[in-house]
Design a protein around this motif. Structure first.
Motif, PDB file in Angstrom:
ATOM      1  N   GLY A   1       0.815  -1.213   0.000  1.00  0.00           N
ATOM      2  CA  GLY A   1       0.000   0.000   0.000  1.00  0.00           C
ATOM      3  C   GLY A   1       0.849   1.262   0.000  1.00  0.00           C
ATOM      4  O   GLY A   1       1.983   1.268   0.479  1.00  0.00           O
ATOM      5  N   ASP A   2       0.243   2.342  -0.515  1.00  0.00           N
ATOM      6  CA  ASP A   2       0.948   3.625  -0.412  1.00  0.00           C
ATOM      7  C   ASP A   2       0.907   4.139   1.033  1.00  0.00           C
ATOM      8  O   ASP A   2       1.516   5.152   1.367  1.00  0.00           O
ATOM      9  N   SER A   3       0.238   3.378   1.916  1.00  0.00           N
ATOM     10  CA  SER A   3       0.308   3.656   3.358  1.00  0.00           C
ATOM     11  C   SER A   3       1.746   3.514   3.850  1.00  0.00           C
ATOM     12  O   SER A   3       2.071   3.906   4.972  1.00  0.00           O
TER      13      SER A   3
ATOM     14  N   ASP B   1       0.074  -0.744  -5.120  1.00  0.00           N
ATOM     15  CA  ASP B   1      -0.700   0.502  -5.100  1.00  0.00           C
ATOM     16  C   ASP B   1      -0.082   1.532  -6.036  1.00  0.00           C
ATOM     17  O   ASP B   1       1.125   1.812  -5.941  1.00  0.00           O
TER      18      ASP B   1
ATOM     19  N   LYS C   1      -3.732  -1.375  -7.722  1.00  0.00           N
ATOM     20  CA  LYS C   1      -4.882  -0.724  -7.077  1.00  0.00           C
ATOM     21  C   LYS C   1      -4.754   0.782  -7.282  1.00  0.00           C
ATOM     22  O   LYS C   1      -3.660   1.329  -7.218  1.00  0.00           O
TER      23      LYS C   1
HETATM   24  O1  KIV Z   1      -2.340   1.922   1.242  1.00  0.00           O
HETATM   25  C1  KIV Z   1      -3.043   1.162   1.936  1.00  0.00           C
HETATM   26  O2  KIV Z   1      -2.586   0.559   2.921  1.00  0.00           O
HETATM   27  C2  KIV Z   1      -4.434   1.010   1.564  1.00  0.00           C
HETATM   28  C3  KIV Z   1      -5.330   0.245   2.497  1.00  0.00           C
HETATM   29  C4  KIV Z   1      -5.659   1.061   3.680  1.00  0.00           C
HETATM   30  C5  KIV Z   1      -6.546  -0.244   1.805  1.00  0.00           C
HETATM   31  O3  KIV Z   1      -4.831   1.487   0.554  1.00  0.00           O
END
Ligand code: KIV
Length: 274
Positions: free
Chosen positions: A50-52, A90, A119
């Motif tokens: 994820g970009d998280s 992502d 995503k």
């Molecule tokens: O980047 C991420 O971790 C996310 C999740 C919160 C779905 O997009």
């Protein structure tokens, strides 16, 4: 839990099979090979790079600053663990918003880095990008509701789908976004930060699986950020349950090491050479 010998690679076509079954999808984020292998060993279906990574690994305030090069690097690290789980990459902010060409070219970069699907965030406004990526034979996962890349428009990470009418972030707009993502060819969609009844009603209306975070139990699957799930972060959120307290355990382990170094108890003879 399945043994390694019993496990089979989770593939994109299996996402569709889950939709009308009682089986729910479990997705967890990962950003490097060590944690990808730990999470994969626990039978997870999907690993989301994820970009998280921007907030939980880089210490940034939001996800806007993470670059394509950084996402490629983290996708490479996760895929090098050769997980049974499907690796989702992502697309970071700025890598698909400006044009469908950007969207396709940057999706190809993530696939070459080892992602098995990509995503991206948004609904109606990114339908052309989703269609173009899908036409390039790259599976796409959508992401609607609280989309962290819309941080400034939302005024922070705010719960969506509470308002009525045809305004940004309303219940009606969320349904339109979900249908647009599906019609454009996405094979699954994340629903983040929306009331449970809204997410459940979107899930019923779609033929592709929904994966919720802060969206209640009515979705076809769930996703959590690894740091929240493992209790690695000092912060806690209403929508995330720490299933372990690894931060506290890590601090205690390092504190014991420091104390043993300072007192001369480390290294002992068992860990020394003669
Ligand atoms: O980047 C991420 O971790 C996310 C999740 C919160 C779905 O997009």
């Amino acid at each position: 839990m399945a043994t390694e010998a019993q496990r089979k690679k989770f593939t994109v076509p299996q996402l569709a099979l889950v939709k009308n079954s009682s089986r729910r999808l479990a997705m967890v984020t990962a950003y490097d090979a060590t944690f990808a292998s730990i999470i994969d060993a626990a039978d997870v279906d999907l690993l989301l790079v994820g970009d998280s990574v921007a907030t939980v690994m880089q210490g940034q305030k939001n996800t806007l600053g993470v670059s394509m090069e950084q996402m490629e690097y983290h996708v490479q690290m996760v895929s090098s663990a050769k997980p049974f789980a499907l690796v989702v990459g992502d697309l970071p902010f700025g890598s698909y918003q400006a044009s469908v060409t950007d969207a396709v070219q940057n999706s190809i970069r993530l696939i070459k880095a080892g992602a098995e699907l990509v995503k991206l965030e948004g609904g109606v406004h990114v339908a052309d990008q989703i269609a173009a990526i899908t036409n390039a034979d790259i599976p796409v996962m959508g992401h609607i509701g609280l989309t962290p890349q819309s941080y400034h428009r939302m005024g922070g990470n705010k719960i969506q789908g509470r308002a009525e009418g045809d305004i940004a972030g309303s219940k009606d707009r969320l349904m339109k976004d979900a249908l647009a993502v599906q019609d454009a060819g996405a094979c699954a969609v994340v629903i983040e930060g929306v009331p449970s009844d809204v997410a459940a009603s979107i899930t019923k209306s779609l033929s592709i699986p929904t994966i919720g975070i802060g969206a209640g139990v009515g979705c076809d699957g769930q996703v959590l950020v690894m740091h929240d799930l493992l209790g690695l972060s000092p912060r806690t959120f209403t929508f995330a349950k720490p299933y372990a307290q690894l931060r506290n355990q890590a601090i205690a382990a390092v504190a014991q090491y420091v104390q043993e170094v300072q007192s001369g108890a480390w290294p002992d003879s068992d860990h020394s050479f003669s």
